[in-house]
Design a protein around this motif. Structure first.
Motif, short mmCIF file in Angstrom:
data_model
loop_
_atom_site.label_atom_id
_atom_site.label_comp_id
_atom_site.label_asym_id
_atom_site.label_seq_id
_atom_site.Cartn_x
_atom_site.Cartn_y
_atom_site.Cartn_z
N VAL A 141 -29.38 -64.72 -36.06
CA VAL A 141 -30.31 -63.61 -35.80
C VAL A 141 -31.40 -63.54 -36.87
N THR A 142 -31.09 -63.99 -38.08
CA THR A 142 -32.10 -64.01 -39.15
C THR A 142 -33.29 -64.91 -38.81
N GLN A 143 -33.14 -65.77 -37.80
CA GLN A 143 -34.22 -66.70 -37.46
C GLN A 143 -35.04 -66.27 -36.24
N ILE A 144 -34.71 -65.11 -35.65
CA ILE A 144 -35.46 -64.66 -34.48
C ILE A 144 -36.35 -63.48 -34.85
N ALA A 145 -36.96 -62.84 -33.86
CA ALA A 145 -37.95 -61.79 -34.13
C ALA A 145 -37.36 -60.38 -34.15
N LYS A 146 -36.62 -60.01 -33.10
CA LYS A 146 -36.10 -58.64 -32.98
C LYS A 146 -34.67 -58.66 -32.46
N PHE A 147 -33.93 -57.58 -32.75
CA PHE A 147 -32.56 -57.49 -32.23
C PHE A 147 -32.09 -56.05 -32.25
N ASN A 148 -30.98 -55.82 -31.55
CA ASN A 148 -30.32 -54.52 -31.57
C ASN A 148 -28.85 -54.74 -31.19
N LEU A 149 -28.02 -53.74 -31.48
CA LEU A 149 -26.60 -53.78 -31.14
C LEU A 149 -26.25 -52.52 -30.36
N ILE A 150 -25.48 -52.70 -29.30
CA ILE A 150 -24.99 -51.55 -28.52
C ILE A 150 -23.48 -51.70 -28.36
N TRP A 151 -22.75 -50.66 -28.74
CA TRP A 151 -21.30 -50.69 -28.61
C TRP A 151 -20.90 -49.97 -27.34
N GLY A 153 -18.30 -48.49 -26.18
CA GLY A 153 -17.02 -47.82 -26.41
C GLY A 153 -16.82 -46.71 -25.39
N GLN A 154 -16.03 -45.72 -25.74
CA GLN A 154 -15.86 -44.58 -24.84
C GLN A 154 -17.21 -43.91 -24.61
N ASP A 155 -18.05 -43.93 -25.62
CA ASP A 155 -19.44 -43.50 -25.50
C ASP A 155 -20.32 -44.64 -25.99
N LEU A 156 -21.50 -44.79 -25.39
CA LEU A 156 -22.42 -45.83 -25.85
C LEU A 156 -22.94 -45.47 -27.24
N VAL A 157 -22.85 -46.40 -28.15
CA VAL A 157 -23.35 -46.17 -29.50
C VAL A 157 -24.34 -47.29 -29.83
N LYS A 158 -25.56 -46.90 -30.22
CA LYS A 158 -26.59 -47.88 -30.55
C LYS A 158 -26.75 -47.97 -32.06
N TRP A 159 -27.00 -49.19 -32.52
CA TRP A 159 -27.35 -49.34 -33.94
C TRP A 159 -28.75 -48.76 -34.17
N GLN A 160 -29.70 -49.11 -33.33
CA GLN A 160 -31.05 -48.55 -33.34
C GLN A 160 -31.41 -48.14 -31.93
N GLN A 161 -32.37 -47.24 -31.79
CA GLN A 161 -32.75 -46.78 -30.46
C GLN A 161 -33.41 -47.88 -29.63
N LYS A 162 -34.08 -48.82 -30.28
CA LYS A 162 -34.67 -49.95 -29.57
C LYS A 162 -34.64 -51.17 -30.50
N SER A 163 -34.93 -52.33 -29.95
CA SER A 163 -34.87 -53.56 -30.74
C SER A 163 -35.77 -53.45 -31.97
N THR A 164 -35.28 -53.96 -33.09
CA THR A 164 -35.92 -53.78 -34.39
C THR A 164 -36.29 -55.14 -34.98
N PRO A 165 -37.45 -55.23 -35.65
CA PRO A 165 -37.83 -56.50 -36.27
C PRO A 165 -36.78 -57.00 -37.25
N VAL A 166 -36.57 -58.30 -37.24
CA VAL A 166 -35.57 -58.92 -38.12
C VAL A 166 -36.10 -59.02 -39.54
N SER A 167 -35.27 -58.61 -40.48
CA SER A 167 -35.58 -58.78 -41.91
C SER A 167 -34.24 -58.85 -42.64
N GLU A 168 -34.27 -59.20 -43.88
CA GLU A 168 -33.03 -59.23 -44.66
C GLU A 168 -32.38 -57.85 -44.68
N HIS A 169 -33.22 -56.81 -44.79
CA HIS A 169 -32.70 -55.44 -44.84
C HIS A 169 -32.06 -55.03 -43.51
N THR A 170 -32.74 -55.31 -42.38
CA THR A 170 -32.20 -54.87 -41.08
C THR A 170 -30.91 -55.62 -40.73
#
Length: 207
Positions: A141-151, A153-170
């Protein structure tokens, strides 16, 4: 190595691209023993002047015969080239079947949303899944442009509301979020389809 498909990799490093296919090599170390149509005889006649003059090689694929005229040095040159190609192919195969690629393949999209469905996995398997996901985040994923994670589970849980630019921090943030998820009971039968629909609703995701 760059995240490219095997077909694109072969376009750059394949035998044909580097003039190392069998037919290409044969054309450089000899000439084809051809048959010509003789009008006066009304039939195909094979040239025979090369018989017993040159070593010959017959291709099993089509039965064509080549008269080999190359000197030993040129033959050894092609041997070295082919050995180098073999080593390159071995490296590619080892790379394809190592680390996160043996589970996820090679990610080629510029923007992805990973849907996490752990089902009723016990805690040990849950941690193994998170290990694998952490690996793919750091390695690919560090080599692409954007990403997001959705779990899912019993309820949908998002890491971010929409796909986020890839960086070391993200990427670090996503890994931390992943390991803070609590092991929960099995999700409902509709949670995964909902998560997939939610992932597809992201305008940046193409497929």
């Amino acid at each position: 190595q760059p995240l490219v498909s095997s077909s694109k990799w072969l376009q750059r490093h394949g035998l044909k691209r580097n003039k190392l296919s069998l037919s290409q090599i044969l054309s450089q170390i000899g000439f084809q023993h051809r048959k010509g149509y003789v009008t006066t005889l009304g039939k195909l006649v094979a040239s025979r002047y090369a018989d017993d003059l040159f070593p010959q090689y017959e291709r099993a694929q089509d039965g064509s015969v080549y008269n080999l005229t190359a000197k030993k040095e040129l033959i050894l040159h092609f041997v070295d080239c082919l050995m180098g190609a073999i080593e390159l192919y071995k490296e590619r195969m080892e790379w394809l079947t190592s680390e996160s690629r043996q589970i996820f393949g090679v990610i080629q999209e510029h923007c992805i949303v990973v849907v996490l469905d752990f089902g009723a996995a016990p805690p040990t398997e849950f941690d193994l899944c998170r290990d694998a996901l952490s690996m793919v985040l750091v390695e690919q994923v560090t080599q692409i442009a954007k990403f997001n994670l959705i779990w899912a589970g019993q309820d949908l849980v998002k890491w971010q509301q929409k796909s986020t630019p890839v960086s070391e921090h993200t990427v670090k943030s996503a890994v931390t979020w992943l390991w803070k998820l609590d092991h929960m009971t099995a999700a409902s039968h509709t949670s995964s389809p909902k998560a997939l629909l939610e992932a597809m609703s992201d305008e940046a995701v193409s497929s």
